[in-house]
Design a protein around this motif. Structure first.
Motif, PDB file in Angstrom:
ATOM      1  N   ASP A 156       1.651   7.026  -9.547  1.00 43.16           N
ATOM      2  CA  ASP A 156       0.344   5.364  -9.853  1.00 43.16           C
ATOM      3  C   ASP A 156       1.029   4.661  -9.386  1.00 43.16           C
ATOM      4  N   VAL A 157      -0.042   4.153  -8.703  1.00 41.49           N
ATOM      5  CA  VAL A 157       0.657   3.222  -7.604  1.00 41.49           C
ATOM      6  C   VAL A 157       0.692   1.738  -7.746  1.00 41.49           C
ATOM      7  N   LEU A 158       0.257   1.646  -9.336  1.00 40.05           N
ATOM      8  CA  LEU A 158       0.328   0.259  -9.865  1.00 40.05           C
ATOM      9  C   LEU A 158       1.885   0.361 -11.023  1.00 40.05           C
TER      10      LEU A 158
ATOM     11  N   LEU B 270       0.830  -1.383  -0.160  1.00 43.15           N
ATOM     12  CA  LEU B 270       0.033   0.288  -0.241  1.00 43.15           C
ATOM     13  C   LEU B 270       1.300   1.402  -0.058  1.00 43.15           C
ATOM     14  N   ASN B 271       0.797   2.305  -0.757  1.00 44.10           N
ATOM     15  CA  ASN B 271       0.886   3.517  -0.829  1.00 44.10           C
ATOM     16  C   ASN B 271      -0.041   4.644  -0.340  1.00 44.10           C
ATOM     17  N   VAL B 272       0.631   4.972   1.110  1.00 42.43           N
ATOM     18  CA  VAL B 272      -1.046   6.133   1.607  1.00 42.43           C
ATOM     19  C   VAL B 272       0.468   7.485   1.628  1.00 42.43           C
ATOM     20  N   PRO B 273      -0.600   8.256   2.162  1.00 41.71           N
ATOM     21  CA  PRO B 273      -0.338   9.556   3.177  1.00 41.71           C
ATOM     22  C   PRO B 273       0.026   9.360   4.634  1.00 41.71           C
ATOM     23  N   THR B 274       0.782  11.103   4.489  1.00 41.86           N
ATOM     24  CA  THR B 274       1.963  10.420   5.591  1.00 41.86           C
ATOM     25  C   THR B 274       0.895  10.799   6.956  1.00 41.86           C
TER      26      THR B 274
ATOM     27  N   PRO C 155      -3.724 -14.221   9.665  1.00 44.27           N
ATOM     28  CA  PRO C 155      -2.137 -13.925   9.546  1.00 44.27           C
ATOM     29  C   PRO C 155      -1.063 -14.595   9.001  1.00 44.27           C
ATOM     30  N   GLY C 156      -1.984 -15.260   7.846  1.00 47.02           N
ATOM     31  CA  GLY C 156      -1.017 -15.339   6.217  1.00 47.02           C
ATOM     32  C   GLY C 156       0.159 -14.226   6.054  1.00 47.02           C
ATOM     33  N   ILE C 157      -0.894 -12.807   5.746  1.00 42.70           N
ATOM     34  CA  ILE C 157      -0.678 -12.102   4.907  1.00 42.70           C
ATOM     35  C   ILE C 157       0.428 -11.390   5.169  1.00 42.70           C
ATOM     36  N   ARG C 158       1.293 -10.975   5.015  1.00 46.88           N
ATOM     37  CA  ARG C 158       2.230  -9.408   5.034  1.00 46.88           C
ATOM     38  C   ARG C 158       1.943  -8.647   4.253  1.00 46.88           C
ATOM     39  N   MET C 159       2.123  -6.933   5.338  1.00 48.44           N
ATOM     40  CA  MET C 159       1.904  -5.587   4.067  1.00 48.44           C
ATOM     41  C   MET C 159       3.371  -4.840   4.284  1.00 48.44           C
TER      42      MET C 159
ATOM     43  N   ASP D 156      -0.015  -2.542  -4.667  1.00 47.58           N
ATOM     44  CA  ASP D 156      -1.713  -2.355  -5.254  1.00 47.58           C
ATOM     45  C   ASP D 156      -2.596  -1.947  -5.033  1.00 47.58           C
ATOM     46  N   ALA D 157      -2.489  -1.216  -3.990  1.00 43.14           N
ATOM     47  CA  ALA D 157      -3.398  -0.047  -3.515  1.00 43.14           C
ATOM     48  C   ALA D 157      -2.307   1.182  -3.049  1.00 43.14           C
ATOM     49  N   GLY D 158      -4.107   2.090  -3.212  1.00 38.03           N
ATOM     50  CA  GLY D 158      -2.987   3.212  -1.833  1.00 38.03           C
ATOM     51  C   GLY D 158      -4.224   4.207  -1.616  1.00 38.03           C
TER      52      GLY D 158
END
Length: 297
Positions: free
Chosen positions: A135-137, A98-102, A121-125, A142-144
């Protein structure tokens, strides 16, 4: 030209994105020397130099930059395909980027992410917090998360976090005692206004609204900074007024170190949204996160 190894291609992209071998090595938990070997191997296979290396920085050559721009979407699709297949004990697994604002990273996401990872628990971020519109892609995310004015129309957006937020303007008691309390946005012409500049170079303007009346004022004073902490320190020291998200200023207002002004000129605005492309093959971690957010997080 020898057909290059896909792993070498991915490692080259990691080094170029990280801006150095050591940073990429830490991200991937491998040695910097193995990354260097992979890039040299790829350059040998392609017969072209891809990275300029100095003691201080590693930057793509013109050829490396062209290759990187073509690789980003392709590598993202490969990652998506692998993540989409990854299921462990009936639960989604894989990496969600993910790309997010501060401001979202500081005040909105922490409890949401904690609950989501506890439930999956199987997902890592991997979360990158920055205030540059990109352009996040194309950059491998994966998303923003962004506010509605900066979301492209071809993206799907769903609210995340508070439905509404608002800005606030405040100054220290000492500053207001010395310079007076502004009653109208026009009064700010007589005040020092501490500014914030985003990494993109954009200067954050101060917006005021009450009914049909609207004012937009540029900050002008002793300081413009891309650091929220530096701006806050200046305001606390009495160097001028500061404008920011109410969540950021509220702790200092609550303890009396800052006093809010012009609150009757601040109206609510829509909170942030999670946005993503409407791809047919959505990565399993992203689908799980979307479902989680829609369910109330």
């Amino acid at each position: 030209m020898t057909t290059p190894n896909l792993d070498d291609i991915r490692l080259f992209a990691s080094v170029a994105e990280a801006g150095g071998f050591r940073s990429a090595a830490q991200d991937r938990n491998v040695s910097a020397s193995s990354l260097s070997d992979a890039v040299r191997r790829l350059e040998g296979d392609l017969g072209v130099r891809l990275l300029n290396r100095t003691t201080r920085s590693v930057t793509p050559t013109e050829a490396g930059q062209r290759l990187l721009e073509r690789l980003r979407p392709a590598l993202a699709e490969i990652s998506d395909a692998l993540d989409g297949l990854a299921v462990r004990d009936g639960q989604p697994s894989g990496t969600l980027r993910l790309n997010v604002p501060t401001v979202v990273a500081h005040y909105i996401l922490p409890p949401i992410i904690a609950r989501f990872l506890a439930a999956h628990p199987g997902i890592r971020m991997e979360i990158i917090a920055e205030d540059t519109f990109l352009d996040v892609l194309a950059h491998g995310f994966d998303a923003g998360i962004r506010y509605e004015e900066s979301i492209a129309r071809d993206m799907i957006a769903i609210p995340i976090g508070p439905k509404y937020q608002r800005f606030a303007v405040a100054g220290s008691p000492a500053y207001l005692a010395a310079h007076g309390v502004p009653k109208h946005p026009r009064d700010l012409a007589d005040h020092a206004r501490i500014g914030h500049r985003f990494a993109s170079g954009h200067l954050a303007l101060w917006d005021f609204e009450r009914g049909a009346k609207r004012f937009r004022i540029a900050p002008e004073g002793p300081l413009i900074s891309s650091s929220h902490a530096i701006g806050m320190a200046a305001a606390l020291a009495g160097l001028g007024l500061i404008a920011s998200f109410a969540e950021y200023l509220q702790p200092e207002i609550d303890r009396g170190a800052l006093v809010q002004v012009l609150s009757d000129w601040q109206e609510d605005f829509p909170g942030p949204s999670l946005y993503y492309h409407s791809r047919r093959h959505m990565p399993a971690p992203l689908r799980a996160f979307i479902d989680f957010v829609k369910a109330g997080g």
